[in-house]
Design an enzyme around this catalytic site. Structure first.
Site, short mmCIF file in Angstrom:
data_model
loop_
_atom_site.label_atom_id
_atom_site.label_comp_id
_atom_site.label_asym_id
_atom_site.label_seq_id
_atom_site.Cartn_x
_atom_site.Cartn_y
_atom_site.Cartn_z
N GLY A 1 0.81 -1.21 0.00
CA GLY A 1 0.00 0.00 0.00
C GLY A 1 0.84 1.26 0.00
N ASP A 2 0.19 2.39 -0.27
CA ASP A 2 0.82 3.72 -0.25
C ASP A 2 1.94 3.88 -1.27
OD1 ASP A 2 -0.91 4.30 1.85
OD2 ASP A 2 0.54 3.62 3.35
N LYS B 1 -1.67 9.30 -7.11
CA LYS B 1 -0.97 10.18 -8.04
C LYS B 1 -1.01 9.62 -9.47
CE LYS B 1 3.39 11.81 -9.67
NZ LYS B 1 4.65 12.49 -9.55
N GLY C 1 -5.93 5.84 1.63
CA GLY C 1 -5.66 7.27 1.62
C GLY C 1 -4.82 7.55 0.38
N ARG D 1 -23.36 -12.99 4.67
CA ARG D 1 -24.71 -12.73 4.14
C ARG D 1 -25.62 -12.02 5.15
NH1 ARG D 1 -25.06 -18.79 2.09
NH2 ARG D 1 -24.15 -18.92 4.16
N GLN E 1 -5.00 -0.25 -1.28
CA GLN E 1 -4.07 -1.10 -0.57
C GLN E 1 -3.01 -1.64 -1.54
OE1 GLN E 1 -7.75 -1.82 0.30
NE2 GLN E 1 -7.26 0.01 1.43
N THR F 1 -4.03 8.14 5.97
CA THR F 1 -5.31 7.91 6.62
C THR F 1 -5.19 8.05 8.13
OG1 THR F 1 -6.10 6.52 4.84
CG2 THR F 1 -7.14 6.16 6.97
N ARG G 1 0.01 7.33 10.97
CA ARG G 1 1.03 6.48 11.61
C ARG G 1 2.33 6.50 10.82
NH1 ARG G 1 -1.96 0.78 11.93
NH2 ARG G 1 -2.78 1.55 9.95
N ARG H 1 5.24 5.12 8.73
CA ARG H 1 5.33 3.89 7.93
C ARG H 1 6.69 3.22 8.17
NH1 ARG H 1 3.27 7.19 2.69
NH2 ARG H 1 1.03 7.15 3.11
N ASP I 1 13.05 9.94 -6.31
CA ASP I 1 13.76 11.10 -5.75
C ASP I 1 14.14 10.93 -4.28
OD1 ASP I 1 10.77 11.25 -5.64
OD2 ASP I 1 11.21 12.87 -4.24
N GLY J 1 8.60 13.03 -7.61
CA GLY J 1 8.10 14.02 -6.66
C GLY J 1 6.60 13.85 -6.53
P1 GDP Z 1 -1.46 5.66 -2.34
O1 GDP Z 1 -2.22 5.17 -1.14
O2 GDP Z 1 -0.84 4.53 -3.09
O3 GDP Z 1 -2.25 6.56 -3.23
O4 GDP Z 1 -0.24 6.52 -1.77
P2 GDP Z 1 -0.31 7.60 -0.57
O5 GDP Z 1 -0.94 8.84 -1.08
O6 GDP Z 1 -0.86 6.97 0.66
O7 GDP Z 1 1.23 7.80 -0.29
C1 GDP Z 1 2.12 8.24 -1.28
C2 GDP Z 1 2.79 9.52 -0.77
O8 GDP Z 1 3.93 9.79 -1.55
C3 GDP Z 1 1.91 10.75 -0.91
O9 GDP Z 1 2.22 11.64 0.11
C4 GDP Z 1 2.31 11.31 -2.27
O10 GDP Z 1 2.08 12.70 -2.37
C5 GDP Z 1 3.77 11.01 -2.27
N1 GDP Z 1 4.40 10.75 -3.58
C6 GDP Z 1 3.87 10.10 -4.65
N2 GDP Z 1 4.80 9.98 -5.62
C7 GDP Z 1 5.93 10.56 -5.15
C8 GDP Z 1 7.25 10.71 -5.67
O11 GDP Z 1 7.58 10.29 -6.77
N3 GDP Z 1 8.15 11.36 -4.87
C9 GDP Z 1 7.83 11.82 -3.63
N4 GDP Z 1 8.78 12.43 -2.93
N5 GDP Z 1 6.60 11.69 -3.11
C10 GDP Z 1 5.67 11.05 -3.85
P1 IMO Z 2 -3.84 2.66 0.43
O1 IMO Z 2 -4.97 2.44 -0.55
C1 IMO Z 2 -1.33 0.97 3.54
C2 IMO Z 2 -3.22 -1.94 6.24
C3 IMO Z 2 -3.39 -1.53 7.68
C4 IMO Z 2 -3.27 -2.90 8.35
C5 IMO Z 2 -3.99 -3.82 7.36
C6 IMO Z 2 -5.44 -4.11 7.70
O2 IMO Z 2 -3.74 4.06 0.89
O3 IMO Z 2 -2.57 2.11 -0.10
P2 IMO Z 2 -7.66 -2.65 7.52
O4 IMO Z 2 -8.04 -1.36 8.18
O5 IMO Z 2 -7.69 -2.62 6.04
O6 IMO Z 2 -8.42 -3.83 8.08
O7 IMO Z 2 -6.13 -2.88 7.97
O8 IMO Z 2 -3.91 -3.16 6.11
N1 IMO Z 2 -3.79 -0.99 5.26
C7 IMO Z 2 -3.07 -0.17 4.49
N2 IMO Z 2 -1.75 0.07 4.47
N3 IMO Z 2 -2.14 1.58 2.67
C8 IMO Z 2 -3.46 1.33 2.67
O9 IMO Z 2 -4.29 1.83 1.72
C9 IMO Z 2 -4.00 0.46 3.64
N4 IMO Z 2 -5.24 0.02 3.94
C10 IMO Z 2 -5.10 -0.87 4.92
O10 IMO Z 2 -2.38 -0.66 8.09
O11 IMO Z 2 -1.93 -3.30 8.39
MG MG Z 3 -2.29 5.50 0.92
#
Ligand code: GDP
Ligand code: IMO
Ligand code: MG
Length: 430
Positions: free
Chosen positions: A12-13, A18, A40, A144, A225, A301, A304, A306, A334, A416
């Site tokens: 995730g994240d 983007k 998030g 269900r 995720q 979200t 916390r 990472r 970057d 970025g």
């Molecule tokens: P998602 O859940 O996969 O949409 O990712 P998140 O938004 O939770 O986390 C990605 C974070 O990295 C966000 O704060 C973005 O603004 C940032 N981000 C995305 N691409 C880049 C990148 O290429 N460089 C940097 N420095 N930040 C980035």
């Molecule tokens: P995005 O879409 C990172 C993680 C939680 C936990 C596990 C289970 O932003 O990438 P849940 O609340 O889904 O039952 O939690 O999954 N988790 C994520 N980690 N990015 C996410 O979403 C996540 N959604 C859930 O931290 O370990």
């Molecule tokens: Mg995220």
């Protein structure tokens, strides 16, 4: 025309929001197909940052249809706050831009209460969830006894479903989790208040998406995720409760697999994870701290911190296979700007064995240590670079080695958070 699925290739994240925002320029519609407001997704346009939890990341593009498919679980309160926030910023001025499938399951107050109470208990089974009620909602869907978006819009049906399910929830909350019971009338009144505001978004995703595909439109499917958090293919039980892999795009939207053309996996140039569970390349030292600080690795979200570690090719290859990836989008390159040496895990050591496939047995995985290869860093700022060929040679080499290790072309490189800090190497819609 093409239909493209975007999924997170890690935990995730990875930067899915983007990438979806950028690809929306080529798409006619964007579809969320699983998860809920545990996600998030961050979009940065100019100096304006938007974090989306439920609404597809195409919403900043006027006129692009955003669909919440049947596989999503939806908290109506959070959804309304997100809608209002977007409207206040000048987006979503036309409600017909957004649609919610009637079969979407509702996150109810008892789901959130159960999730939080379970996580608050001092047992060794803590998952580190986001506390948004995701797991308990999917449990009720499969069991269900869920209540769906279409039910919300029919007061009598909603009351009947609530009456059936609430006594069992209250019994569990009170007798097992030691929590106060919830009141039926209060829930009914609160949710019927949401119903009137949300009625205009009801639709049928499968029917609408089929018509769009037949009309030659481009659809973009936005995973939440990541692959390693998938209920079947992730590091169970330290996973989320939905199918985060590409196949989930079909079950979660009512579009058949023969309609999908490309699957793009998003991967950071290193790895992060939030919550509990195994993480073979995790760095618990200063290097991990440096990645967290430079990459601003704090949850979009829950806020916390990472957990951070080196890029894990064993896990990435697992994601390539289970998702059938046709391309990779490499983000946060970057963040490695300052490093003299970058390390990459190309295999795991398990006892005296060398593993190149991600182990499905959690006990085995927990005992694995990474085999790391050193790659030279570029030690210069690359955030301003706009074409791949202009990157420092070491950065180009790092990308090419990721392609060789994973067997998949890197189609997008992100340097970025901003929309314009991106290099498109090929167009998945072409
Ligand atoms: P998602 O859940 O996969 O949409 O990712 P998140 O938004 O939770 O986390 C990605 C974070 O990295 C966000 O704060 C973005 O603004 C940032 N981000 C995305 N691409 C880049 C990148 O290429 N460089 C940097 N420095 N930040 C980035
Ligand atoms: P995005 O879409 C990172 C993680 C939680 C936990 C596990 C289970 O932003 O990438 P849940 O609340 O889904 O039952 O939690 O999954 N988790 C994520 N980690 N990015 C996410 O979403 C996540 N959604 C859930 O931290 O370990
Ligand atoms: Mg995220």
């Amino acid at each position: 025309m093409a239909n493209v699925v975007i999924i997170g290739a890690q935990w995730g994240d990875e930067g899915k929001g983007k990438v979806v925002d950028i690809y929306t320029a080529e798409a006619d519609g964007v579809v969320r197909f699983q998860g809920g407001n545990n996600a998030g997704h961050t979009l940065v346009v100019g100096n304006e940052k938007t974090v989306l939890h439920l609404i597809p990341s195409g919403i900043l593009h006027k006129g692009k249809r955003c669909v919440i498919g049947n596989g999503v679980v939806l908290d109506p309160k959070v959804f309304l706050v997100e809608i209002e926030g977007l409207k206040a910023k000048g987006y979503l001025q036309d409600d017909s831009q957004l649609m919610v499938d009637g079969a979407v399951h509702l996150i109810m107050p008892y789901h959130v209460a159960i999730d939080k109470a379970r996580e608050g208990r001092s047992t060794d089974r803590k998952i580190g969830t986001t506390g948004r009620g995701i797991g308990p909602t999917y449990e009720d869907k499969v069991g269900r006894r869920g209540i769906r978006f279409a039910d919300l819009l029919k007061p009598e049906a909603f009351r009947k479903r609530l009456k059936e399910v609430l006594p069992e929830k209250n019994f569990y909350l009170e007798k097992y989790l030691g929590q106060p019971p919830l009141n039926e009338d209060e829930i009914f009144n609160e949710y019927q208040g949401y119903a009137e505001k949300l009625r205009c978004y009801l639709g049928n995703a499968s029917v609408e998406l089929d018509a769009a595909i037949r009309a030659g439109k481009n659809l973009l499917f936005e995973g939440a995720q990541g692959s390693m958090l998938d209920i079947d293919h992730g590091t169970y039980p330290y996973v989320t409760s939905s199918s985060t892999v590409s196949a989930g795009a079909c079950t979660g939207s009512g579009v058949g697999p023969t309609r999908i053309d490309q699957v793009i996996g998003i991967t950071k140039a290193y790895v992060t994870r939030v919550g509990e569970g195994p993480f073979p390349t995790e760095l618990l030292d200063e290097m991990g701290e440096q990645l967290r600080t430079t990459g601003a690795e704090f949850g979009a979200t829950t806020g916390r911190p990472r957990r951070c570690g080196w890029l894990d090719i064993v896990a990435l290859r697992e994601a390539v296979r289970v998702n059938g990836l046709t391309g990779l989008a490499l983000t946060k390159l970057d963040v490695l700007n300052d490093l003299e040496t970058i390390r990459v895990c190309t295999a795991y050591r398990y006892g005296d064995q060398l593993l190149t496939n991600f182990p499905s047995d959690l006990d085995v995985l927990q005992q694995c240590t990474p085999v790391l290869e050193d790659v030279p860093g570029w030690q210069t700022t690359i955030n301003e670079v706009t074409s791949f060929e202009e990157l420092p040679q070491q950065a180009i080499d790092y990308v090419k080695r990721i392609e060789a290790w994973s067997g998949v072309p890197v189609v997008l490189v992100s340097v970025g958070p901003r929309r314009d800090e991106t290099m498109l190497r090929s167009n998945p819609f072409a």
